[in-house]
Design a protein around this motif. Sequence first.
Motif, PDB file in Angstrom:
ATOM      1  N   GLY A  12      46.755   6.994   9.561  1.00  0.00           N
ATOM      2  CA  GLY A  12      47.291   6.147  10.615  1.00  0.00           C
ATOM      3  C   GLY A  12      47.832   4.830  10.078  1.00  0.00           C
ATOM      4  O   GLY A  12      48.914   4.376  10.484  1.00  0.00           O
ATOM      5  N   ASN A  13      47.100   4.206   9.159  1.00  0.00           N
ATOM      6  CA  ASN A  13      47.557   2.929   8.589  1.00  0.00           C
ATOM      7  C   ASN A  13      48.851   3.104   7.799  1.00  0.00           C
ATOM      8  O   ASN A  13      49.780   2.283   7.900  1.00  0.00           O
ATOM      9  N   HIS A  59      51.699   3.737  10.170  1.00  0.00           N
ATOM     10  CA  HIS A  59      52.042   2.505  10.882  1.00  0.00           C
ATOM     11  C   HIS A  59      52.837   1.553   9.985  1.00  0.00           C
ATOM     12  O   HIS A  59      53.811   0.921  10.431  1.00  0.00           O
ATOM     13  N   GLU A  60      52.447   1.449   8.725  1.00  0.00           N
ATOM     14  CA  GLU A  60      53.146   0.560   7.802  1.00  0.00           C
ATOM     15  C   GLU A  60      54.534   1.078   7.457  1.00  0.00           C
ATOM     16  O   GLU A  60      55.461   0.289   7.214  1.00  0.00           O
ATOM     17  N   ARG A  68      56.475   2.850   9.448  1.00  0.00           N
ATOM     18  CA  ARG A  68      57.359   2.946  10.611  1.00  0.00           C
ATOM     19  C   ARG A  68      58.368   1.805  10.664  1.00  0.00           C
ATOM     20  O   ARG A  68      59.568   2.024  10.914  1.00  0.00           O
ATOM     21  N   THR A  91      56.572  10.347   9.855  1.00  0.00           N
ATOM     22  CA  THR A  91      55.693   9.208  10.109  1.00  0.00           C
ATOM     23  C   THR A  91      55.192   9.214  11.543  1.00  0.00           C
ATOM     24  O   THR A  91      54.016   8.953  11.817  1.00  0.00           O
ATOM     25  N   ARG A  92      56.095   9.502  12.497  1.00  0.00           N
ATOM     26  CA  ARG A  92      55.715   9.540  13.903  1.00  0.00           C
ATOM     27  C   ARG A  92      54.664  10.623  14.153  1.00  0.00           C
ATOM     28  O   ARG A  92      53.682  10.410  14.873  1.00  0.00           O
ATOM     29  N   LEU A 121      51.288   9.596  12.707  1.00  0.00           N
ATOM     30  CA  LEU A 121      50.667   8.579  13.549  1.00  0.00           C
ATOM     31  C   LEU A 121      50.057   9.212  14.794  1.00  0.00           C
ATOM     32  O   LEU A 121      48.961   8.837  15.237  1.00  0.00           O
ATOM     33  N   ASN A 151      45.845   9.535  15.953  1.00  0.00           N
ATOM     34  CA  ASN A 151      45.371   8.920  17.195  1.00  0.00           C
ATOM     35  C   ASN A 151      44.997   9.943  18.262  1.00  0.00           C
ATOM     36  O   ASN A 151      44.798   9.558  19.430  1.00  0.00           O
TER      37      ASN A 151
END
Length: 383
Positions: free
Chosen positions: A166-167, A170-171, A173, A215-216, A219, A223
Amino acid sequence: MKRISLQWRITLMTVLLIGVTCVAMNLLLCFSGVYYMDTIVDGLQGGGTVILNEEGTASFDPQLVAPDDELTIVVDGAQGRFRATNWYITAAVTLLSGILAYFVSGRALKPLRSFASQVEMVQMNNLADMKIDEDVLPEFKQLSHSFNQMLERLNTAFAAQRQFTGNAAHELRTPLALMQAQLELFSAEHPAMLPQTAEFLTLLREQTERLTQMTRTLLEMSNLQQVARNERIQLAPMIEEIFTDLAPLSDKRGVTLTAEGDGIMTGSDALIYRLIFNLTENAVKYNRPGGSVRVSVTQEPEKLLLRVSDTGCGIPEEHQRSIFQPFFRVDKSRSREYGGAGLGLALVWEIAELHGGSVWVEESSEKGTTIAVGLPTQQSPKP
């Protein structure tokens, strides 16, 4: 011998031990009985004769009376009957002991069966909630404790993996979005660029979009645990909406989309939409030109069964379980041609597991593939 269950091993060992003991006792009893019978016969002589026949009844013969009126007992076949009776008793005792050993060993192994049933309930999404009862026999207490510690370590490792994914997603994106915007802006500001430059920019945009999609998806997968699963979902309207969204792709490849059946369940509307969308999109992408895709729903009392069937070239049997692993590709050349990051079916697997269901390849051949998803109609309370 390796295929025999532990209960049957204990039973056979018990029967063998009891059988050997009974045979030894039988031989000793036979030897002792025959010896004393012979001693009695040799010691009794005299005026009458009592005959013990094969039926076990006694008869007196007055013509065999001795002058001194002493009594003589003639044992007729008693030794043979004695031996046979002992062997019958040995067989009966051994058989009865084996039956008792089977049921007694089954009761003794009940904690092991309970342990196995609890282990079978462990899934990747419930590691934190599954604890094996340690209040058991001393022989299983250490095993249960070690297993619980292993579950804690696995849960910690999976949590760290999800957090890292997730990190990282997020980075990534933000810079990817910036790269896409700059490429679009550069193309708009330089409409008269050289063909080689335009081709290069097109390639950059395609690869950037591919990274953005990956990436999406990463993520979203990281979650999933936080998504609420208490919405009432009717699948038929959702499937029609998915067909509308996939119409440009299906029209481009000449693939016909059909749906049948309906079902109602409780879960996450967004996640179930993504599950069906990914399965249907894959069925369209990897189909033959002019083929068809059929999405069917079967409602059952406590679950519903979703099937997505295509007329593609099929999935090799050795890859039918691996296709749900992240980044796995059966045919890498075709996968790159159609885009994607190899995470679509992995996300399907995660969503099905999160809803307490499962997904599998029901059948696959050169005529096409059917992927089935089983989902419960009601969700258990979220921990």
